[in-house]
Design a protein around this motif. Structure first.
Motif, short mmCIF file in Angstrom:
data_model
loop_
_atom_site.label_atom_id
_atom_site.label_comp_id
_atom_site.label_asym_id
_atom_site.label_seq_id
_atom_site.Cartn_x
_atom_site.Cartn_y
_atom_site.Cartn_z
N GLU A 217 77.46 29.38 94.63
CA GLU A 217 76.58 28.70 95.58
C GLU A 217 77.16 28.83 96.98
O GLU A 217 78.37 28.81 97.16
CB GLU A 217 76.46 27.22 95.19
CG GLU A 217 75.51 26.41 95.99
CD GLU A 217 75.43 24.96 95.49
OE1 GLU A 217 74.67 24.19 96.09
OE2 GLU A 217 76.14 24.60 94.53
N GLY A 218 76.30 28.94 97.99
CA GLY A 218 76.74 28.96 99.37
C GLY A 218 77.05 30.36 99.87
O GLY A 218 76.59 31.35 99.29
N PRO B 192 76.21 33.72 95.92
CA PRO B 192 75.94 33.58 94.49
C PRO B 192 75.94 34.91 93.76
O PRO B 192 75.33 35.89 94.21
CB PRO B 192 74.56 32.93 94.46
CG PRO B 192 74.48 32.18 95.76
CD PRO B 192 75.21 33.05 96.75
N ARG C 84 80.68 27.29 96.89
CA ARG C 84 81.19 26.75 95.62
C ARG C 84 81.55 27.92 94.72
O ARG C 84 80.74 28.82 94.50
CB ARG C 84 80.16 25.85 94.94
CG ARG C 84 80.72 25.12 93.73
CD ARG C 84 79.79 24.01 93.26
NE ARG C 84 78.54 24.51 92.80
CZ ARG C 84 78.24 24.74 91.51
NH1 ARG C 84 79.13 24.52 90.57
NH2 ARG C 84 77.05 25.19 91.18
#
Length: 133
Positions: free
Chosen positions: A63-64, A81, A103
Motif C-alpha cells: 500500500e502507498g 502495491p 506499507r
C-alpha cells in the motif's frame, strides 16, 4: 502453530517507532522460524539510509508509494502495491516515503529479536543468542 494478529502488536514493545517509520514485528527470533516477519509503515516524505550488513531482507509493498535508491550505482526504483525487492547483497540504499504512507511486509534472515533500530551506519546489530533474547 503460531497465530497472531498484527493489531495485537500495536502498543507493545514489538511495535518499534522512529521519526521515519513504524515496524510491527509479528514473528521474531524467539519464535524459532529461522526468519522474522514484520509489517512496516514508511512515513511520507522521509528518507532512511539502510545497509543491512548482518541481515538479508525481502520486502513486499502492499500500500502507498515510495522509492528505493541503491548507493552503489544510484539506481532508483519506484515502490508501490505489488512491488517486491530483496536486499540479497546487503545492498546499501536510501528508502524514501512518497506522498502516501508506504506499507510493506518484511522478512529478515537471520531473524530479528524485535527491538532493533538502525545505527548511525544504517545497520541492525547482529542477532544475539536465543538464550539472551
Amino acid at each position: 502453530m503460531i497465530v497472531r494478529n498484527v493489531n495485537d502488536v500495536i502498543g507493545t514493545e514489538h511495535e518499534v517507532r522512529t521519526d521515519n517509520w513504524v515496524s510491527r514485528r509479528v514473528l521474531l527470533k524467539k519464535d524459532g522460524m529461522g526468519f522474522s516477519f514484520h509489517e512496516t509503515v514508511i512515513f511520507p516524505g522521509t528518507e532512511t539510509y539502510i545497509r543491512y550488513a548482518n541481515h538479508l531482507e525481502a520486502v513486499w509493498c502492499v500500500e502507498g508509494d515510495g522509492e528505493i535508491e541503491t548507493t552503489a550505482d544510484g539506481k532508483r526504483y519506484a515502490l508501490g502495491p505489488g512491488v517486491v525487492y530483496a536486499l540479497d547483497q546487503h545492498d546499501a540504499h536510501y528508502l524514501r516515503g512518497g506522498a502516501a504512507p508506504l506499507r510493506v511486509i518484511c522478512v529478515f534472515n537471520p531473524p530479528l529479536r524485535g527491538d532493533e533500530v538502525h545505527d548511525a551506519d544504517g545497520i541492525y546489530p547482529a542477532s544475539i543468542d536465543t538464550a539472551e533474547a
